[in-house]
Design a protein around this motif. Structure first.
Motif, PDB file in Angstrom:
ATOM      1  N   UNK A 217      36.782  40.680  13.876  1.00 45.23           N
ATOM      2  CA  UNK A 217      37.748  41.438  14.295  1.00 45.23           C
ATOM      3  C   UNK A 217      37.918  42.906  13.892  1.00 45.23           C
ATOM      4  N   UNK A 218      36.876  43.419  13.214  1.00 49.33           N
ATOM      5  CA  UNK A 218      36.489  44.733  12.693  1.00 49.33           C
ATOM      6  C   UNK A 218      35.125  45.274  13.359  1.00 49.33           C
ATOM      7  N   UNK A 219      35.359  46.781  13.509  1.00 50.75           N
ATOM      8  CA  UNK A 219      34.173  47.366  14.284  1.00 50.75           C
ATOM      9  C   UNK A 219      33.025  47.585  13.129  1.00 50.75           C
ATOM     10  N   UNK A 220      31.773  47.006  13.613  1.00 52.49           N
ATOM     11  CA  UNK A 220      30.874  46.828  12.849  1.00 52.49           C
ATOM     12  C   UNK A 220      30.079  48.503  12.598  1.00 52.49           C
ATOM     13  N   UNK A 221      30.456  49.346  13.346  1.00 53.67           N
ATOM     14  CA  UNK A 221      30.170  50.725  13.060  1.00 53.67           C
ATOM     15  C   UNK A 221      30.812  51.483  11.804  1.00 53.67           C
ATOM     16  N   UNK A 222      32.161  51.162  11.752  1.00 49.06           N
ATOM     17  CA  UNK A 222      32.907  51.983  10.885  1.00 49.06           C
ATOM     18  C   UNK A 222      33.588  50.964   9.570  1.00 49.06           C
ATOM     19  N   UNK A 223      33.465  49.389  10.030  1.00 47.52           N
ATOM     20  CA  UNK A 223      33.801  48.558   9.213  1.00 47.52           C
ATOM     21  C   UNK A 223      35.195  48.529   9.149  1.00 47.52           C
ATOM     22  N   UNK A 224      36.056  49.290  10.054  1.00 54.52           N
ATOM     23  CA  UNK A 224      37.734  49.197   9.922  1.00 54.52           C
ATOM     24  C   UNK A 224      38.080  48.209  10.927  1.00 54.52           C
ATOM     25  N   UNK A 225      39.285  48.115  11.126  1.00 55.88           N
ATOM     26  CA  UNK A 225      40.027  47.407  12.248  1.00 55.88           C
ATOM     27  C   UNK A 225      39.694  47.732  13.575  1.00 55.88           C
ATOM     28  N   UNK A 226      39.361  47.067  14.329  1.00 53.04           N
ATOM     29  CA  UNK A 226      38.963  47.636  15.977  1.00 53.04           C
ATOM     30  C   UNK A 226      40.263  47.804  16.592  1.00 53.04           C
ATOM     31  N   UNK A 227      40.235  49.215  16.798  1.00 53.88           N
ATOM     32  CA  UNK A 227      41.694  49.733  17.558  1.00 53.88           C
ATOM     33  C   UNK A 227      41.117  50.369  18.922  1.00 53.88           C
ATOM     34  N   UNK A 228      41.677  50.076  20.147  1.00 48.99           N
ATOM     35  CA  UNK A 228      41.234  50.587  21.217  1.00 48.99           C
ATOM     36  C   UNK A 228      39.630  50.120  21.564  1.00 48.99           C
ATOM     37  N   UNK A 229      39.419  48.982  21.784  1.00 49.36           N
ATOM     38  CA  UNK A 229      37.846  48.628  21.710  1.00 49.36           C
ATOM     39  C   UNK A 229      37.421  49.227  23.063  1.00 49.36           C
ATOM     40  N   UNK A 230      35.937  49.467  22.971  1.00 55.67           N
ATOM     41  CA  UNK A 230      35.317  50.028  24.176  1.00 55.67           C
ATOM     42  C   UNK A 230      33.815  49.255  24.173  1.00 55.67           C
ATOM     43  N   UNK A 231      33.439  49.061  25.536  1.00 52.11           N
ATOM     44  CA  UNK A 231      32.205  48.342  25.604  1.00 52.11           C
ATOM     45  C   UNK A 231      31.124  49.197  26.213  1.00 52.11           C
ATOM     46  N   UNK A 232      29.798  49.316  25.618  1.00 50.03           N
ATOM     47  CA  UNK A 232      28.729  50.140  25.666  1.00 50.03           C
ATOM     48  C   UNK A 232      27.767  49.324  27.053  1.00 50.03           C
ATOM     49  N   UNK A 233      27.110  49.920  27.593  1.00 49.25           N
ATOM     50  CA  UNK A 233      26.303  49.341  28.638  1.00 49.25           C
ATOM     51  C   UNK A 233      25.105  48.130  28.235  1.00 49.25           C
ATOM     52  N   UNK A 234      24.965  48.224  26.993  1.00 46.66           N
ATOM     53  CA  UNK A 234      24.116  47.109  26.330  1.00 46.66           C
ATOM     54  C   UNK A 234      25.124  45.794  26.088  1.00 46.66           C
ATOM     55  N   UNK A 235      26.504  46.091  26.256  1.00 46.54           N
ATOM     56  CA  UNK A 235      27.250  44.837  26.143  1.00 46.54           C
ATOM     57  C   UNK A 235      27.927  44.786  24.710  1.00 46.54           C
ATOM     58  N   UNK A 236      27.592  45.663  23.752  1.00 44.96           N
ATOM     59  CA  UNK A 236      28.491  45.556  22.466  1.00 44.96           C
ATOM     60  C   UNK A 236      29.575  46.256  22.544  1.00 44.96           C
ATOM     61  N   UNK A 237      30.442  45.999  21.598  1.00 49.94           N
ATOM     62  CA  UNK A 237      31.892  46.383  21.526  1.00 49.94           C
ATOM     63  C   UNK A 237      32.045  47.223  20.413  1.00 49.94           C
ATOM     64  N   UNK A 238      32.741  48.413  20.474  1.00 47.42           N
ATOM     65  CA  UNK A 238      33.076  49.149  19.180  1.00 47.42           C
ATOM     66  C   UNK A 238      34.351  49.789  19.293  1.00 47.42           C
ATOM     67  N   UNK A 239      35.051  50.313  18.370  1.00 42.03           N
ATOM     68  CA  UNK A 239      36.521  51.017  18.466  1.00 42.03           C
ATOM     69  C   UNK A 239      35.983  52.204  19.153  1.00 42.03           C
ATOM     70  N   UNK A 240      37.230  52.928  19.614  1.00 41.31           N
ATOM     71  CA  UNK A 240      37.179  54.118  20.584  1.00 41.31           C
ATOM     72  C   UNK A 240      36.893  55.219  19.633  1.00 41.31           C
ATOM     73  N   UNK A 241      37.026  55.253  18.534  1.00 42.58           N
ATOM     74  CA  UNK A 241      36.774  56.434  17.504  1.00 42.58           C
ATOM     75  C   UNK A 241      35.340  56.482  17.439  1.00 42.58           C
ATOM     76  N   UNK A 242      34.746  55.256  17.203  1.00 44.29           N
ATOM     77  CA  UNK A 242      33.328  55.215  16.872  1.00 44.29           C
ATOM     78  C   UNK A 242      32.479  55.689  18.417  1.00 44.29           C
TER      79      UNK A 242
END
Length: 273
Positions: A217-242
């Motif tokens: 449930x958290x973004x692995x880049x910033x380790x915070x709760x994922x808010x406004x998730x975005x997907x990259x071309x590789x298929x991995x998902x991170x929060x918009x801020x990251x």
């Protein structure tokens, strides 16, 4: 007969004088440069100032004020032209060159497809840690100069340049500089220890990260709760801020991406998986 070695206080006083003159010159030169190049005025003026003094076998204004002269490691001869030129370039551009080298190595590691994500993370963390302790290396060197004497610039030490007195120095016991050196040395070691501790802590956090994002449930880049998730071309998902912030490559597979290729996910919540 070799001249007596310069005292740390005299070397410090000469460096302070020269630094003052170089900054005054840089302030005037910066007014003539475009705004995007004003940061280059200080190293440029340092090279100009020393080219008309040190490079021509002359004392700088600070060295003349303190009555000291640069010599080679034999304490009997002036430094060679090559040593003087190299010391000037290292003093002016050494740290900038080292940081650019570390950044280029980071980019090469990120683009290396043969390394596993774990190995890439380890190498990147090591390079960033080295960059963080660069100022502390300079502090350690300066502290040792306060305690044992010698030039304050690392470039001069690397090229075997030292200082001697050319006129009688005032007899004084520079205990305050030795004390300052000890305090600065302790501060540098503590700062290095804190940097290494943070690096180890960050590595432990990365080792605890899951291999895929959609199982957390958290973004692995910033380790915070994922808010406004975005997907990259590789298929991995991170929060918009990251995605639109510090990330330039996927934090999991290290695939580079452009900001305009980031796709916001509407009505998607990690808790649904």
């Amino acid at each position: 007969m070799a001249l007596p070695s310069a005292q740390p206080a005299e070397v410090l006083r000469a460096w302070q004088k020269d630094d003052l003159y170089e900054k005054q010159l840089a302030d005037r030169v910066a007014k003539l440069l475009p705004s995007q190049h004003t940061s280059k005025a200080i190293p440029l003026c340092s090279v100009i100032f020393k080219s008309f003094t040190t490079l021509r076998d002359l004392q700088t204004l600070g060295e003349e004020y303190s009555g000291i002269v640069q010599v080679d490691d034999s304490y009997n001869k002036l430094p060679s032209f090559t040593s003087r030129l190299l010391s000037i370039l290292l003093s002016a551009f050494g740290e900038t060159f080292t940081r650019n080298l570390l950044r280029n190595l980071e980019k090469k590691v990120e683009r290396n497809g043969t390394l596993t994500p774990e190995a890439q993370n380890l190498f990147l963390l090591m390079l960033k840690t080295i960059g963080n302790i660069l100022p502390q290396i300079e502090s350690v060197h300066r502290a040792m100069c306060y305690i044992n004497g010698g030039p304050l610039q690392i470039g001069k030490s690397l090229t075997g340049i030292n200082y001697v007195h050319v006129r009688p120095a005032a007899a004084a016991f520079y205990s305050h500089l030795r004390l300052l050196g000890i305090v600065q040395l302790l501060h540098a070691f503590i700062s290095c220890g804190q940097t290494l501790y943070n690096a180890k802590k960050h590595m432990d956090q990365m080792n605890e990260m899951p291999n895929e994002v959609d199982s957390c449930k958290s973004c692995v880049a910033c380790l915070e709760e994922m808010i406004q998730p975005c997907v990259l071309l590789c298929g991995h998902i991170f929060c918009m801020n990251c995605c639109y912030g510090p990330l330039e490559s996927c934090a999991l597979c290290r695939t580079p991406f452009m900001k305009n290729n980031v796709v916001p996910l509407m009505n998607y919540y990690p808790s649904e998986f």
